[in-house]
Design a protein around this motif. Structure first.
Motif, short mmCIF file in Angstrom:
data_model
loop_
_atom_site.label_atom_id
_atom_site.label_comp_id
_atom_site.label_asym_id
_atom_site.label_seq_id
_atom_site.Cartn_x
_atom_site.Cartn_y
_atom_site.Cartn_z
N ASN A 498 0.84 -1.20 0.00
CA ASN A 498 0.00 0.00 0.00
C ASN A 498 0.88 1.25 0.00
OD1 ASN A 498 -2.74 -1.37 0.53
ND2 ASN A 498 -1.39 -2.20 2.13
N VAL A 499 0.69 2.06 -1.01
CA VAL A 499 1.60 3.17 -1.24
C VAL A 499 0.79 4.42 -1.56
CG1 VAL A 499 3.35 4.04 -2.86
CG2 VAL A 499 3.43 1.65 -2.13
N ASP A 500 1.18 5.51 -0.95
CA ASP A 500 0.52 6.79 -1.24
C ASP A 500 1.60 7.87 -1.21
OD1 ASP A 500 -0.86 9.14 -1.29
OD2 ASP A 500 -2.10 8.76 0.47
N ILE A 501 2.05 8.25 -2.39
CA ILE A 501 3.18 9.17 -2.49
C ILE A 501 2.76 10.44 -3.24
CG2 ILE A 501 5.62 9.43 -3.17
CD1 ILE A 501 5.11 6.93 -1.44
N ASP A 502 3.19 11.55 -2.73
CA ASP A 502 2.94 12.83 -3.38
C ASP A 502 4.25 13.62 -3.35
OD1 ASP A 502 0.32 15.06 -3.70
OD2 ASP A 502 2.36 15.80 -3.36
N ALA A 503 4.73 14.03 -4.52
CA ALA A 503 6.01 14.75 -4.57
C ALA A 503 5.85 15.98 -5.44
CB ALA A 503 7.11 13.85 -5.14
N LYS A 504 6.22 17.13 -4.88
CA LYS A 504 6.05 18.40 -5.61
C LYS A 504 7.40 19.05 -5.84
CE LYS A 504 1.55 19.58 -3.62
NZ LYS A 504 1.10 19.53 -2.24
N ALA A 505 7.58 19.60 -7.03
CA ALA A 505 8.75 20.43 -7.33
C ALA A 505 8.27 21.88 -7.39
CB ALA A 505 9.36 20.03 -8.67
N VAL A 506 8.91 22.74 -6.61
CA VAL A 506 8.42 24.12 -6.44
C VAL A 506 9.49 25.11 -6.89
CG1 VAL A 506 7.56 25.80 -4.78
CG2 VAL A 506 6.95 23.39 -4.54
N VAL A 507 9.06 26.09 -7.66
CA VAL A 507 9.98 27.09 -8.22
C VAL A 507 10.16 28.24 -7.23
CG1 VAL A 507 10.34 28.66 -10.17
CG2 VAL A 507 9.18 26.48 -10.53
N THR A 508 11.43 28.64 -7.05
CA THR A 508 11.77 29.78 -6.18
C THR A 508 12.84 30.62 -6.86
OG1 THR A 508 13.59 28.68 -5.05
CG2 THR A 508 11.39 28.32 -4.13
N ASN A 509 13.27 31.66 -6.20
CA ASN A 509 14.39 32.47 -6.75
C ASN A 509 15.75 31.98 -6.26
OD1 ASN A 509 12.07 34.98 -6.48
ND2 ASN A 509 13.19 34.74 -8.40
N ASN A 510 15.80 30.79 -5.70
CA ASN A 510 17.09 30.21 -5.32
C ASN A 510 17.79 29.68 -6.57
OD1 ASN A 510 17.05 30.62 -2.51
ND2 ASN A 510 15.56 28.96 -2.27
N PRO A 511 19.09 29.33 -6.44
CA PRO A 511 19.76 28.73 -7.60
C PRO A 511 18.99 27.51 -8.08
CG PRO A 511 21.36 29.24 -5.89
CD PRO A 511 20.00 29.48 -5.29
N PRO A 512 18.96 27.30 -9.40
CA PRO A 512 18.21 26.15 -9.91
C PRO A 512 18.74 24.83 -9.36
CG PRO A 512 19.26 27.39 -11.69
CD PRO A 512 19.62 28.07 -10.43
N CYS A 513 17.84 23.89 -9.22
CA CYS A 513 18.24 22.52 -8.86
C CYS A 513 17.83 21.60 -10.01
CB CYS A 513 17.56 22.08 -7.57
SG CYS A 513 18.27 22.87 -6.11
N GLY A 790 18.56 34.22 -1.88
CA GLY A 790 18.84 33.60 -3.17
C GLY A 790 20.32 33.50 -3.48
N TRP A 791 21.17 33.98 -2.59
CA TRP A 791 22.63 33.91 -2.78
C TRP A 791 23.22 32.76 -1.99
CZ3 TRP A 791 26.63 36.43 -5.27
CH2 TRP A 791 26.28 37.54 -6.05
N PRO A 792 24.06 31.93 -2.60
CA PRO A 792 24.83 30.98 -1.78
C PRO A 792 25.61 31.76 -0.72
CG PRO A 792 25.09 30.48 -4.11
CD PRO A 792 24.36 31.80 -4.03
N VAL A 793 25.61 31.27 0.51
CA VAL A 793 26.27 32.04 1.57
C VAL A 793 27.79 31.91 1.49
CG1 VAL A 793 24.31 31.82 3.13
CG2 VAL A 793 26.23 30.23 3.33
N THR A 794 28.28 30.95 0.71
CA THR A 794 29.72 30.81 0.57
C THR A 794 30.08 30.22 -0.78
OG1 THR A 794 31.73 29.89 1.54
CG2 THR A 794 29.77 28.51 1.63
N PHE A 795 31.26 30.58 -1.26
CA PHE A 795 31.83 29.94 -2.45
C PHE A 795 33.15 29.27 -2.10
CE2 PHE A 795 29.18 33.42 -3.96
CZ PHE A 795 28.35 32.74 -4.83
N ASN A 796 33.43 29.24 -0.82
CA ASN A 796 34.69 28.71 -0.32
C ASN A 796 34.63 27.18 -0.34
OD1 ASN A 796 36.35 27.56 1.82
ND2 ASN A 796 36.90 29.68 2.29
N MET A 797 35.57 26.56 -1.04
CA MET A 797 35.46 25.11 -1.28
C MET A 797 35.54 24.30 0.01
SD MET A 797 37.67 24.83 -4.74
CE MET A 797 36.93 23.70 -5.90
N LYS A 798 36.32 24.73 0.95
CA LYS A 798 36.39 23.97 2.20
C LYS A 798 35.09 24.11 2.98
CE LYS A 798 41.06 22.96 3.25
NZ LYS A 798 42.17 22.91 4.16
#
Ligand code: FES
Ligand code: FES
Length: 885
Positions: A498-513, A790-798
């Motif tokens: 018995n399975v009941d799954i609901d999955a939504k993709a939602v658009v925002t102003n964040n970087p695309p996924c 909407g900005w990544p808080v860091t670009f520092n690789m570590k």
């Protein structure tokens, strides 16, 4: 270059050289741009965080991207090219024999570090080697085979016998990676290493705001800068400005009067005589914005009255529903029920090679596009539409890339380079820096998942109800498919009626996924596997036992309703780790277990292709043309082995290519399908060549012949599609992983048992799994890309948290073979599944260690995460980046 600039003199690889440099020029720029040195790669300049640019300066290994060129004045500078020929041979043999490279982008820097270490310490411990690599990042290998390679190199330097790289090309052999020596030594160029006469350099202007109306773009100052040949904006696009893999919702440039939707939006592009001038001109482009409040939260995005982020579709991009049986009734009848919410984070791919494209007008009027994308025929199609020309006017060629992991499926700068080349009539190379790369390409989705799962008193699952909501960012990319795949993997490798799954993709102003290794399965497995552990506790069962009782077998039904008819290896993987699991628990260790399945092939109703052409060349070699991408996973080597197995010819005769000599567009190299379908096509084409050889022809007699095979897969069904028999995917990979912690709660060991169908090349299979486990451990413990406004808080690789060599535990891979009849020689895909179970296994081990069940990734509060050398984000990291835009 002006004579007023200071003159720099130094010895480069034994030769006295001199050059006039700018004050702000790094040694890396001088080496690459002035002297054509290829082994020093640019992965992050000027951050000094990846180690790809290492050279010896004054006898010491130094990252050259952060070193002002002037500092090299009077010094001895030695790059990998400058080592003795014997040394280079030894290095190449060691890395190739041990399988210590995948995409190869990080390897020259690592090789230099290793050579220097061994100069001073001929017999270092494995721990010492790992620590010496602290500056170096490898996103592909998981370091295991890199450390093996350096140990082999050390032994060879001490005069011990060294194993030769394997030249046996049959299926099942550990054939040395195609072009492995050239990659190790940095001699096989990536796009950013390739030049053309009169080549211009491109640079882009990106939006400073995640949501803002563009009121004006003034390019006059940029155009006036000496050396600038072309500046383009939306107004200059002759063809279709909007593109996208599924929805055409992504503009190549945002136009004046339109809204920018994320901080990776393109506003303008420049071509100039050198990269420095191009970037200076880009900074002179003045943009007037009307800044608006960005939509950065999925709940906000779905509210009535919320601003519509993308004009091409509503904020609810997609909703996937899978319903079988009666979940409510089954849950009500269940002996035990768990009801929990799990959340996962946004993840940056951080492939070591940033995006680069080179477009060159050809004499016959066509444009030659060198792309490192994951589907270069899609790149050509979309670029041609952007330019407003027929597709056959763009000749596309894959330059095998320095890692991709899904992040190079969408186009990045291919159309911009092409447009600049078309307008100037000159070759244009456009390469992103690390910050631009992170701002532009799609990430792995953060998904919030509410699971309700029931079982009977014996621990047998009765029902799964899941509600998933994923932030897909500003553009559709393949976000709808990722959430569809998360839904389709919601029950993991278990039978559930018995399975009941609901999955939504939602658009925002964040970087695309969009696509990233695992493609929705990682998120779903973190949740379902966590629920399995909680139910096991309620039932008084071990984690192993509850999984064994529910594990899929032939004849069982998966989440989507597909009945499995073949090649189901999950139980074999459970058996493979059973003894270890019991033994470590009996020894009092904190042990976690995770299982997983992952589709091989896109499926879900898509028509898919494998295409191959084998061309017997006049020089006695055989070209293998295909449609899928070599991106470090070893596909070219696998295809050679498929051809060798059938023809009996020597592996050294085969030359794989991907370009538009033939129309072999197979779509993106995604869904763990390149071996499955590409390998099948090569096998079929090779059978035709073998028939001619068996008829008594020598290869030379067949020169000029083309052996073709196209494989079409059109028998899968879309979710919800009415049909007699659901078949959402061609096949699946299966895995069980065990995580063992030490007495301080650090990850001591991961054992990964994987059903790969058939290991065409066991070294490559192991490498894929080791690299995935590395990625999975980062996912579990340290990796994150939080955003503010909407900005990544860091670009520092570590700070982004990708693990370094010394952070990695021992990883043991167990290859299980449950042959797949639809795959070449029984093989199925192994590119993604390696990290599907990892986070759950770590979470289980941590719960066993300190009694805390963690529901959110990354588990930074855990002792295992605190022991890592990376992943701590300083909140002010973003400021300089924003100031630079
Ligand atoms: S390019 Fe120099 S350390 Fe990354
Ligand atoms: S092999 Fe190290 S980054 Fe690809």
């Amino acid at each position: 270059m002006s004579l007023s600039l200071p003159e720099l003199r130094f010895r480069l690889n034994g030769d006295e050289v001199s050059v006039r440099t700018r004050d702000d020029e790094s040694l890396l720029e001088v080496l690459r741009e002035r002297f054509g040195i290829l082994s020093t790669k640019d992965g992050c300049s000027p951050m000094a965080q990846c180690g790809c640019c290492v050279a010896f300066v004054g006898g010491r290994p130094m990252v050259t991207c952060a070193m002002p060129a002037a500092n090299a004045n009077g010094k001895d500078v030695v790059t990998l090219e400058g080592l003795e020929a014997d040394a280079k041979d030894l290095i190449a043999r060691a890395f190739v024999a041990a399988g210590g490279l995948q995409c190869g982008f990080c390897i020259p820097g690592i090789a230099m570090r290793a050579w220097h270490l061994l100069d001073h310490e001929p017999d270092p411990s494995r721990e010492r080697i790992a620590k010496a690599l602290d500056v170096h990042l490898c996103r592909c290998t998981g370091y295991t085979k890199i450390l093996d390679s350096i140990e082999l190199l050390a032994a060879a330097r001490r005069g011990e016998a060294e194993p030769a790289p394997c030249d046996d090309g049959r299926v099942g052999a550990r054939l040395a990676r195609y072009q492995g020596a050239e990659l190790t030594l940095g001699a096989r160029p990536y796009v950013a290493d390739i030049t053309r006469p009169n080549m211009l350099h491109g640079a882009v202007v990106l939006s400073r705001h995640a949501r803002a109306k563009i009121l004006s773009i003034d390019t006059s100052e940029a155009r006036a800068l000496p050396g600038v040949e072309c500046v383009v904006t939306a107004a200059d696009v002759p063809g279709e400005r909007w593109y996208g893999l599924i929805e055409h919702d992504w503009p190549g440039f945002v136009a004046v009067g339109e809204e920018a939707r994320c901080v990776g939006d393109f506003l303008a592009a420049v071509a100039a005589t050198d990269e420095h001038t191009a970037r200076a001109a880009a900074r002179l482009v003045t943009v007037e914005y009307e800044v608006e409040e960005p939509v950065v939260d999925v709940t906000h995005a779905l509210r009535d009255g919320a601003p519509q982020v993308n004009p091409k579709h509503p904020n609810l991009l997609s909703q996937t529903r899978i319903v079988r049986g009666d979940s409510d009734a089954a849950l009500a009848r269940s002996a035990h029920v768990v009801d929990e919410t799990f959340t996962t984070q946004r993840i940056e791919h951080l492939y070591l090679e940033p995006e680069s494209a080179l477009a060159e007008p050809l004499r016959d009027g066509r444009l030659h596009l060198l792309s490192q994308g994951q589907g270069v025929f899609d790149d050509a199609r979309q670029t041609a539409a952007f330019l407003g020309v027929d597709e056959d006017r763009v000749f596309v060629e894959l330059v095998s890339n320095g890692g991709a992991f899904g992040g190079k499926e969408d186009m990045s700068i291919q159309p911009h380079a092409a447009l600049l080349a078309q307008l100037t009539g000159k070759p244009v190379r456009l390469t992103l820096n690390r910050e631009e790369s992170i701002r532009i390409h799609p990430k792995r989705h953060p998904i919030r998942m509410h699971y309700t799962v029931g079982c009977d008193a014996d621990g047998r699952l009765t029902a799964v109800r899941a509600r998933m909501i994923g932030d897909t960012g500003a553009y559709a990319s393949v976000g709808a498919k990722v959430l569809e795949r998360a839904a389709g993997h919601a029950c993991g490798p278990y039978r559930v009626a018995n399975v009941d799954i609901d999955a939504k993709a939602v658009v925002t102003n964040n970087p695309p996924c969009g696509a990233m290794r695992g493609f929705g399965a990682n998120q779903a497995h973190f949740a379902i596997e966590g629920c399995m552990d909680l139910l096991a506790e309620k039932c008084g069962l071990s984690g192993w036992e509850i999984r064994w009782r529910n594990a899929l077998e032939v004849g069982d039904t998966i989440t989507t309703g597909q009945v499995l008819e073949k090649s189901v290896g999950i139980k074999k993987t459970l058996l493979a780790i059973q003894d270890l699991y019991e033994r470590e628990r009996a020894a009092g260790k904190a042990v976690g277990i995770g299982c997983g399945l992952k589709n091989s092939g896109i499926g879900n109703g898509a028509v898919e292709w494998g295409k191959a052409r084998l061309v017997v060349e006049r020089d006695g070699t055989v070209a293998i043309y295909g449609g899928y991408t070599e991106m470090g996973q070893g596909l070219f080597t696998v295809l050679v082995q498929c051809a060798v197995e059938v023809t009996g010819l020597d592996a050294s005769l085969f030359r794989p290519h991907v370009d538009s000599t033939f129309a072999l567009g197979c779509g993106q190299t995604t869904g763990s399908r390149a071996t499955l379908f590409g390998g099948r096509a090569v096998k079929n084409a090779a059978e035709k060549l073998a028939a001619d050889l068996d008829a008594g022809n020598r290869l030379a007699d067949l020169a000029g012949r083309v052996y073709a095979a196209d494989v079409v897969i059109d028998d899968t069904t879309a979710p919800g599609q009415p049909c007699d028999k659901v078949k959402t995917h061609t096949t699946f990979g299966y895995a069980t992983q065990v995580c063992v912690l030490d007495e301080d709660g650090r990850v001591e060991r991961i054992v990964a048992a994987h059903d790969v169908g058939r290991a065409i090349n066991p070294t490559l299979c192991e490498g894929q799994i080791e690299g995935s486990v590395h990625m999975g451990l980062g996912y579990a413990l340290t990796e994150d890309l939080p955003c503010e406004d909407g900005w990544p808080v860091t670009f520092n690789m570590k700070e982004l948290g990708v693990l370094r060599a010394r952070d990695m535990p021992e990883v043991d891979v167990v290859l299980v073979e449950e042959p797949e009849p639809e795959g070449p020689f029984g093989a199925k895909g192994v590119g993604e599944i390696g990290l599907v179970p990892t986070a759950a296994a770590v979470a289980g081990a941590l719960a066993a260690f300190d009694g805390v069940r963690r529901f959110e990734l990354p588990m930074k509060d855990s002792p295992a995460a605190r022991a890592m050398s990376v992943g701590r984000i300083k909140r002010n990291s973003r400021t300089p980046s924003r100031a630079q835009t």
